[in-house]
Write a protein that holds these residues in place. Structure first.
Motif, PDB file in Angstrom:
ATOM      1  N   ILE A 262       0.818  -1.217   0.000  1.00 12.98           N
ATOM      2  CA  ILE A 262       0.000   0.000   0.000  1.00 12.98           C
ATOM      3  C   ILE A 262       0.851   1.266   0.000  1.00 12.98           C
ATOM      4  CG2 ILE A 262      -1.907  -1.197   1.148  1.00 12.98           C
ATOM      5  CD1 ILE A 262      -1.157   0.205   3.745  1.00 12.98           C
ATOM      6  N   GLY A 263       2.159   1.090  -0.151  1.00  9.73           N
ATOM      7  CA  GLY A 263       3.034   2.233  -0.333  1.00  9.73           C
ATOM      8  C   GLY A 263       3.445   2.973   0.921  1.00  9.73           C
ATOM      9  N   ARG A 264       3.378   2.306   2.078  1.00 10.86           N
ATOM     10  CA  ARG A 264       3.735   2.993   3.324  1.00 10.86           C
ATOM     11  C   ARG A 264       5.186   2.763   3.724  1.00 10.86           C
ATOM     12  NH1 ARG A 264      -0.547   5.351   5.976  1.00 10.86           N
ATOM     13  NH2 ARG A 264       1.149   6.465   6.991  1.00 10.86           N
ATOM     14  N   ILE A 265       5.815   1.710   3.232  1.00 10.91           N
ATOM     15  CA  ILE A 265       7.244   1.495   3.451  1.00 10.91           C
ATOM     16  C   ILE A 265       7.860   1.044   2.131  1.00 10.91           C
ATOM     17  CG2 ILE A 265       6.983   0.953   5.907  1.00 10.91           C
ATOM     18  CD1 ILE A 265       7.306  -1.994   5.251  1.00 10.91           C
ATOM     19  N   ALA A 266       9.193   1.200   2.005  1.00 12.11           N
ATOM     20  CA  ALA A 266       9.858   0.910   0.734  1.00 12.11           C
ATOM     21  C   ALA A 266      10.231  -0.554   0.578  1.00 12.11           C
ATOM     22  CB  ALA A 266      11.104   1.787   0.599  1.00 12.11           C
ATOM     23  N   GLU A 267      10.619  -1.220   1.688  1.00  8.18           N
ATOM     24  CA  GLU A 267      11.064  -2.607   1.639  1.00  8.18           C
ATOM     25  C   GLU A 267      10.229  -3.450   2.596  1.00  8.18           C
ATOM     26  OE1 GLU A 267      13.181  -3.742  -0.474  1.00  8.18           O
ATOM     27  OE2 GLU A 267      13.756  -1.776  -1.294  1.00  8.18           O
ATOM     28  N   ALA A 268       9.893  -4.671   2.164  1.00  8.98           N
ATOM     29  CA  ALA A 268       9.016  -5.523   2.968  1.00  8.98           C
ATOM     30  C   ALA A 268       9.755  -6.293   4.045  1.00  8.98           C
ATOM     31  CB  ALA A 268       8.281  -6.504   2.061  1.00  8.98           C
ATOM     32  N   ALA A 269      11.039  -6.553   3.871  1.00  8.35           N
ATOM     33  CA  ALA A 269      11.764  -7.439   4.782  1.00  8.35           C
ATOM     34  C   ALA A 269      11.823  -6.862   6.192  1.00  8.35           C
ATOM     35  CB  ALA A 269      13.176  -7.671   4.261  1.00  8.35           C
ATOM     36  N   PRO A 270      11.514  -7.669   7.226  1.00 10.85           N
ATOM     37  CA  PRO A 270      11.586  -7.172   8.608  1.00 10.85           C
ATOM     38  C   PRO A 270      13.024  -6.897   9.034  1.00 10.85           C
ATOM     39  CG  PRO A 270      10.224  -9.150   8.462  1.00 10.85           C
ATOM     40  CD  PRO A 270      10.942  -9.031   7.157  1.00 10.85           C
ATOM     41  N   LYS A 271      13.153  -5.984  10.008  1.00  8.55           N
ATOM     42  CA  LYS A 271      14.446  -5.661  10.591  1.00  8.55           C
ATOM     43  C   LYS A 271      14.314  -5.642  12.111  1.00  8.55           C
ATOM     44  CE  LYS A 271      15.612  -2.556   6.751  1.00  8.55           C
ATOM     45  NZ  LYS A 271      15.944  -1.151   6.395  1.00  8.55           N
ATOM     46  N   PRO A 272      15.393  -5.964  12.821  1.00  7.04           N
ATOM     47  CA  PRO A 272      15.350  -5.882  14.288  1.00  7.04           C
ATOM     48  C   PRO A 272      15.149  -4.442  14.750  1.00  7.04           C
ATOM     49  CG  PRO A 272      17.223  -7.189  13.545  1.00  7.04           C
ATOM     50  CD  PRO A 272      16.678  -6.509  12.330  1.00  7.04           C
ATOM     51  N   ILE A 273      14.439  -4.299  15.867  1.00  6.34           N
ATOM     52  CA  ILE A 273      14.190  -2.984  16.466  1.00  6.34           C
ATOM     53  C   ILE A 273      15.242  -2.739  17.534  1.00  6.34           C
ATOM     54  CG2 ILE A 273      12.553  -1.587  17.795  1.00  6.34           C
ATOM     55  CD1 ILE A 273      10.317  -3.335  16.533  1.00  6.34           C
ATOM     56  N   ALA A 274      15.995  -1.678  17.386  1.00  2.36           N
ATOM     57  CA  ALA A 274      17.020  -1.337  18.376  1.00  2.36           C
ATOM     58  C   ALA A 274      16.367  -1.002  19.712  1.00  2.36           C
ATOM     59  CB  ALA A 274      17.836  -0.152  17.881  1.00  2.36           C
ATOM     60  N   LYS A 275      17.029  -1.383  20.808  1.00  2.96           N
ATOM     61  CA  LYS A 275      16.452  -1.144  22.130  1.00  2.96           C
ATOM     62  C   LYS A 275      16.192   0.330  22.396  1.00  2.96           C
ATOM     63  CE  LYS A 275      17.564  -5.271  24.769  1.00  2.96           C
ATOM     64  NZ  LYS A 275      18.052  -5.811  26.058  1.00  2.96           N
ATOM     65  N   GLU A 276      16.972   1.205  21.793  1.00  2.00           N
ATOM     66  CA  GLU A 276      16.726   2.639  22.016  1.00  2.00           C
ATOM     67  C   GLU A 276      15.402   3.104  21.397  1.00  2.00           C
ATOM     68  OE1 GLU A 276      20.195   2.472  18.924  1.00  2.00           O
ATOM     69  OE2 GLU A 276      19.556   1.365  20.725  1.00  2.00           O
ATOM     70  N   ASN A 277      14.797   2.249  20.548  1.00  2.00           N
ATOM     71  CA  ASN A 277      13.497   2.585  19.961  1.00  2.00           C
ATOM     72  C   ASN A 277      12.332   1.880  20.649  1.00  2.00           C
ATOM     73  OD1 ASN A 277      14.560   4.308  18.031  1.00  2.00           O
ATOM     74  ND2 ASN A 277      14.757   2.716  16.469  1.00  2.00           N
ATOM     75  N   TRP A 278      12.611   1.131  21.702  1.00  2.00           N
ATOM     76  CA  TRP A 278      11.537   0.420  22.381  1.00  2.00           C
ATOM     77  C   TRP A 278      10.504   1.379  22.990  1.00  2.00           C
ATOM     78  CZ3 TRP A 278      13.476  -4.482  25.459  1.00  2.00           C
ATOM     79  CH2 TRP A 278      13.948  -5.425  24.542  1.00  2.00           C
ATOM     80  N   GLY A 279      10.876   2.620  23.183  1.00  2.00           N
ATOM     81  CA  GLY A 279       9.902   3.598  23.663  1.00  2.00           C
ATOM     82  C   GLY A 279       8.742   3.788  22.713  1.00  2.00           C
ATOM     83  N   ASP A 280       8.933   3.451  21.440  1.00  4.05           N
ATOM     84  CA  ASP A 280       7.849   3.505  20.460  1.00  4.05           C
ATOM     85  C   ASP A 280       7.085   2.190  20.379  1.00  4.05           C
ATOM     86  OD1 ASP A 280       8.028   6.143  19.707  1.00  4.05           O
ATOM     87  OD2 ASP A 280       9.356   5.776  18.004  1.00  4.05           O
ATOM     88  N   LEU A 281       7.369   1.280  21.295  1.00  3.37           N
ATOM     89  CA  LEU A 281       6.606   0.045  21.431  1.00  3.37           C
ATOM     90  C   LEU A 281       5.964   0.019  22.818  1.00  3.37           C
ATOM     91  CD1 LEU A 281       9.137  -2.487  19.844  1.00  3.37           C
ATOM     92  CD2 LEU A 281       6.989  -1.729  18.840  1.00  3.37           C
ATOM     93  N   PHE A 282       6.531  -0.780  23.710  1.00  2.00           N
ATOM     94  CA  PHE A 282       6.007  -0.934  25.068  1.00  2.00           C
ATOM     95  C   PHE A 282       7.070  -0.625  26.114  1.00  2.00           C
ATOM     96  CE2 PHE A 282       3.706  -3.715  22.197  1.00  2.00           C
ATOM     97  CZ  PHE A 282       2.381  -3.403  22.470  1.00  2.00           C
ATOM     98  N   GLY A 283       7.991   0.260  25.757  1.00  2.00           N
ATOM     99  CA  GLY A 283       9.054   0.623  26.686  1.00  2.00           C
ATOM    100  C   GLY A 283       9.875  -0.588  27.074  1.00  2.00           C
ATOM    101  N   GLY A 284      10.248  -0.652  28.361  1.00  2.28           N
ATOM    102  CA  GLY A 284      11.076  -1.741  28.844  1.00  2.28           C
ATOM    103  C   GLY A 284      10.421  -3.099  28.786  1.00  2.28           C
ATOM    104  N   TYR A 285       9.092  -3.151  28.585  1.00  2.70           N
ATOM    105  CA  TYR A 285       8.385  -4.428  28.500  1.00  2.70           C
ATOM    106  C   TYR A 285       8.313  -4.968  27.075  1.00  2.70           C
ATOM    107  CZ  TYR A 285       6.784  -3.305  33.207  1.00  2.70           C
ATOM    108  OH  TYR A 285       6.734  -2.993  34.547  1.00  2.70           O
ATOM    109  N   SER A 286       8.895  -4.251  26.105  1.00  7.67           N
ATOM    110  CA  SER A 286       8.744  -4.626  24.698  1.00  7.67           C
ATOM    111  C   SER A 286       9.255  -6.032  24.410  1.00  7.67           C
ATOM    112  CB  SER A 286       9.476  -3.618  23.804  1.00  7.67           C
ATOM    113  OG  SER A 286       8.934  -2.320  23.965  1.00  7.67           O
ATOM    114  N   GLY A 287      10.393  -6.399  25.004  1.00  8.51           N
ATOM    115  CA  GLY A 287      10.955  -7.721  24.757  1.00  8.51           C
ATOM    116  C   GLY A 287      10.017  -8.831  25.166  1.00  8.51           C
ATOM    117  N   MET A 288       9.231  -8.612  26.229  1.00  9.51           N
ATOM    118  CA  MET A 288       8.275  -9.605  26.695  1.00  9.51           C
ATOM    119  C   MET A 288       6.979  -9.545  25.884  1.00  9.51           C
ATOM    120  SD  MET A 288       6.558 -10.075  30.463  1.00  9.51           S
ATOM    121  CE  MET A 288       5.851  -8.428  30.438  1.00  9.51           C
ATOM    122  N   VAL A 289       6.464  -8.342  25.656  1.00  3.68           N
ATOM    123  CA  VAL A 289       5.135  -8.190  25.059  1.00  3.68           C
ATOM    124  C   VAL A 289       5.117  -8.588  23.589  1.00  3.68           C
ATOM    125  CG1 VAL A 289       3.280  -6.541  24.562  1.00  3.68           C
ATOM    126  CG2 VAL A 289       4.519  -6.401  26.723  1.00  3.68           C
TER     127      VAL A 289
END
Length: 341
Positions: A262-289
């Motif tokens: 739908i044209g929202r990202i350029a590449e489909a392949a997943p990438k790991p999320i750096a821990k410094e970006n976990w604030g845009d997920l579930f904070g310190g609980y991101s690894g569990m959630v």
């Protein structure tokens, strides 16, 4: 005279359950935070009490006049659970019986894989000793233990069960509500321009569509209405999963494919999320959630006749959820609230 139900949490899960309760002719009352919601529920045939989860006296008073209590608001709010138990205790002193079903969640079973491996551990709800062996520090366990103790104390007048759903997905009927875990990953991926996953994305969870979960609640409720309390007290745990296990990487791959299409990202392949970006997920609980393993089998509901009917997770993501999320406006800064499951 129809049985009276008090439901706390008439949102994503609870809203679907309310619709089924009404079809089954129960007398339904729900807790709402705002007076403005009262008229909408009245139009559905649902009575309301105005308050929030911290209003112990409001909750206790309504429980005291309700045959059945369902708590689907959050798995982690001890005061509201204690208020429910106090209301059940009051009913017991008057010789009245109560059914109580509490919504816990599969982060109870979660490990510390952070996406690095698929666990071989698979929990079985016909083996309560496996769940009872979990540490008191496990997610949701503090609340679950409060309910288990109360179920034993009040066994002569109360039947109490704990529903433990896995990753919940899907869109609700009335308000097009979405779940938490995968929509958060979708919003993260749109914001950062790639399909994100925790670590290698290898950890695995079971899945359940919200409508199938609501049907599971009704099957459980109908069974509890006729089951002896001794049978429930021996094993209060019920899983609800559709037989589909997905790694977080498989989910991220579908998010990537759909967002690229739908044209929202350029590449489909997943990438790991750096821990410094976990604030845009579930904070310190991101690894569990969104990065742990939580594998289990819902054998008990299946033996009661329940079966999943809805489309699977990846189809729901591509066809139903991502199209809604893609239209959202405003900056996304992660999911700050307590995660119920």
């Amino acid at each position: 005279m129809p049985a009276s139900v008090f439901l706390l949490g008439p949102g994503f899960i609870g809203g679907e359950i309310i619709d089924l309760l009404l079809v089954s002719k129960y007398k339904v009352t729900t807790l709402v935070r705002r007076e403005s919601a009262v008229a909408d529920y009245a139009n559905l045939g649902v009575e309301t009490v105005v308050g929030n989860l911290d209003d112990a006296s409001v909750i206790r008073a309504q429980v005291a006049v309700s045959d059945i209590v369902l708590h689907t608001a959050t798995a982690d709010h001890l005061p509201s659970v204690q208020a429910i138990i106090d209301g059940i205790r009051e009913r017991a002193t008057q010789g009245r019986k109560t059914i109580y079903i509490h919504n816990s969640g599969a982060t109870l079973l979660a490990d510390t894989a952070e996406g690095e491996y698929k666990s071989d551990t698979v929990f079985d709800d016909e083996k309560p000793e496996e769940i009872n062996s979990l540490p008191d520090s496990a997610s949701h366990r503090l609340i679950d233990l409060e309910i288990i103790r109360a179920g034993q104390e009040l066994a002569s007048h109360a039947k109490m069960a704990i529903m433990i759903p896995p990753l919940i997905y899907g869109v609700t009927n009335r308000e097009n509500r979405l779940s938490i875990q995968l929509p958060t990953l979708v919003r993260y991926s749109i914001k950062h321009g790639y399909a994100g996953q925790i670590g290698k994305g290898l950890a695995v969870w079971n899945q359940i569509h919200v409508k199938d979960l609501a049907r599971g609640y009704m099957v459980l409720l109908h069974w509890m209405e006729r089951a002896p309390v001794t049978e429930i007290a021996l094993n209060p745990y019920f899983f609800c999963e559709n037989g589909q296990e997905l790694s977080w990487g498989e989910c991220a791959a579908e998010i990537g494919r759909t967002l690229k299409r739908i044209g929202r990202i350029a590449e489909a392949a997943p990438k790991p999320i750096a821990k410094e970006n976990w604030g845009d997920l579930f904070g310190g609980y991101s690894g569990m959630v969104v990065g742990s393993n939580a594998r289990h089998r819902a054998n008990r509901l299946r033996k009661l006749g329940w079966a999943p009917l809805e489309k699977d997770t990846l189809a729901s993501l591509a066809e139903d959820e991502i199209p809604i999320i893609a239209k959202e406006n405003g900056e996304f800064t992660g999911y700050a609230s307590v995660v119920a499951s």
